[in-house]
Design an enzyme around this catalytic site. Sequence first.
Site, mmCIF file in Angstrom:
data_model
loop_
_atom_site.group_PDB
_atom_site.id
_atom_site.type_symbol
_atom_site.label_atom_id
_atom_site.label_comp_id
_atom_site.label_asym_id
_atom_site.label_seq_id
_atom_site.Cartn_x
_atom_site.Cartn_y
_atom_site.Cartn_z
ATOM 1 N N ASP A 1 0.815 -1.205 0.000
ATOM 2 C CA ASP A 1 0.000 0.000 0.000
ATOM 3 C C ASP A 1 0.856 1.266 0.000
ATOM 4 O O ASP A 1 0.461 2.290 -0.547
ATOM 5 C CB ASP A 1 -0.925 0.006 1.221
ATOM 6 C CG ASP A 1 -2.054 -1.009 1.090
ATOM 7 O OD1 ASP A 1 -2.232 -1.566 -0.009
ATOM 8 O OD2 ASP A 1 -2.757 -1.251 2.086
ATOM 9 N N GLY A 2 2.031 1.208 0.622
ATOM 10 C CA GLY A 2 2.911 2.369 0.632
ATOM 11 C C GLY A 2 3.340 2.776 -0.768
ATOM 12 O O GLY A 2 3.421 3.972 -1.084
ATOM 13 N N ASP B 1 -4.431 9.985 4.417
ATOM 14 C CA ASP B 1 -4.691 10.882 5.534
ATOM 15 C C ASP B 1 -3.784 12.101 5.558
ATOM 16 O O ASP B 1 -2.688 12.101 5.016
ATOM 17 C CB ASP B 1 -4.565 10.135 6.871
ATOM 18 C CG ASP B 1 -3.295 9.297 6.982
ATOM 19 O OD1 ASP B 1 -2.227 9.785 6.572
ATOM 20 O OD2 ASP B 1 -3.372 8.159 7.468
ATOM 21 N N ARG C 1 4.875 15.427 23.863
ATOM 22 C CA ARG C 1 4.257 16.677 24.277
ATOM 23 C C ARG C 1 2.852 16.744 23.707
ATOM 24 O O ARG C 1 2.630 16.492 22.519
ATOM 25 C CB ARG C 1 5.063 17.881 23.799
ATOM 26 C CG ARG C 1 6.403 18.053 24.501
ATOM 27 C CD ARG C 1 6.944 19.440 24.272
ATOM 28 N NE ARG C 1 8.193 19.636 24.986
ATOM 29 C CZ ARG C 1 8.854 20.791 25.001
ATOM 30 N NH1 ARG C 1 8.371 21.823 24.328
ATOM 31 N NH2 ARG C 1 9.978 20.914 25.667
#
Length: 279
Positions: A58-59, A134, A144
């Site tokens: 898929d990459g 995405d 953080r």
Amino acid sequence: MLIGIISKAGIEKSLDLASKIADKISMDHDVWVSDVDDIDTYRSKFKDTQLVITLGGDGTILRVARSISSFEIPILGINLGRVGFMTEIPYSDSLKILDEVLKDINKFRIEKRLMLKATGISNNQKFELNALNDIVLGHQSVSRLMDIDVYVDSELMAEYRADGIIISSPSGSTGYSLAAGGPIITPEQKLMLIQPIAPHMSLDVGVIVPDHSKISINIASPNKAVVSADGFDEVVLGEKDKIDVEISKHVTRFIRLKSPSDFYKQLTSRLKRDVLKNE
């Protein structure tokens, strides 16, 4: 017919198959062959290319889709990866199946998957990112929390305190979004998913919005953040910077040999295979 064959960088198995496919089909078709990292060097050929064959996972498809989507070229994916939600042809039967496909390519279904577009300003410069899976906003520093305000169609939807936020397409729902606790969405739906990453004392479920919406993300944290598209093209954002995410005018097209319901049939086995690979 002009066909592009895209291999996965540095993978001998992929390079070897690319060579075999090129030799096999070049008698009947015009062919160009590229490593996925060099695909944009063949951009002059895209307007005449009628099919792209990818050899990877898929990459590889994510990288290819970002380059060719505006040319409306369908992708036929041969799976050399692990899960392969977007690829359909197994490596072991690839030459035989490819031969059948090219005999009458028009009889196979074209699956259209929407893409995302993110726009914003970084260092006083406008930027645009396009993604099939995405758009992800995360902190540039490790460990953080970020303060993120998310608006949908100009209305404040949520004030997140989280590690980041994922804006996912239906295709991306089986990727990073799933790992962050999001739902699985069938590929051809027309919607976007807003999925927080490890939220703290804020809305902790994903929110689905329709395809005509615009999602605006405001950064309220004093430290810098990074936005990326499909894991590529990272852009650094500062405090009070904003990005807008909406549906792109482009779609990614796949040639499908099986019916849409095969997505459900393969879902559990693909996820289980990925789990086993990582044990």
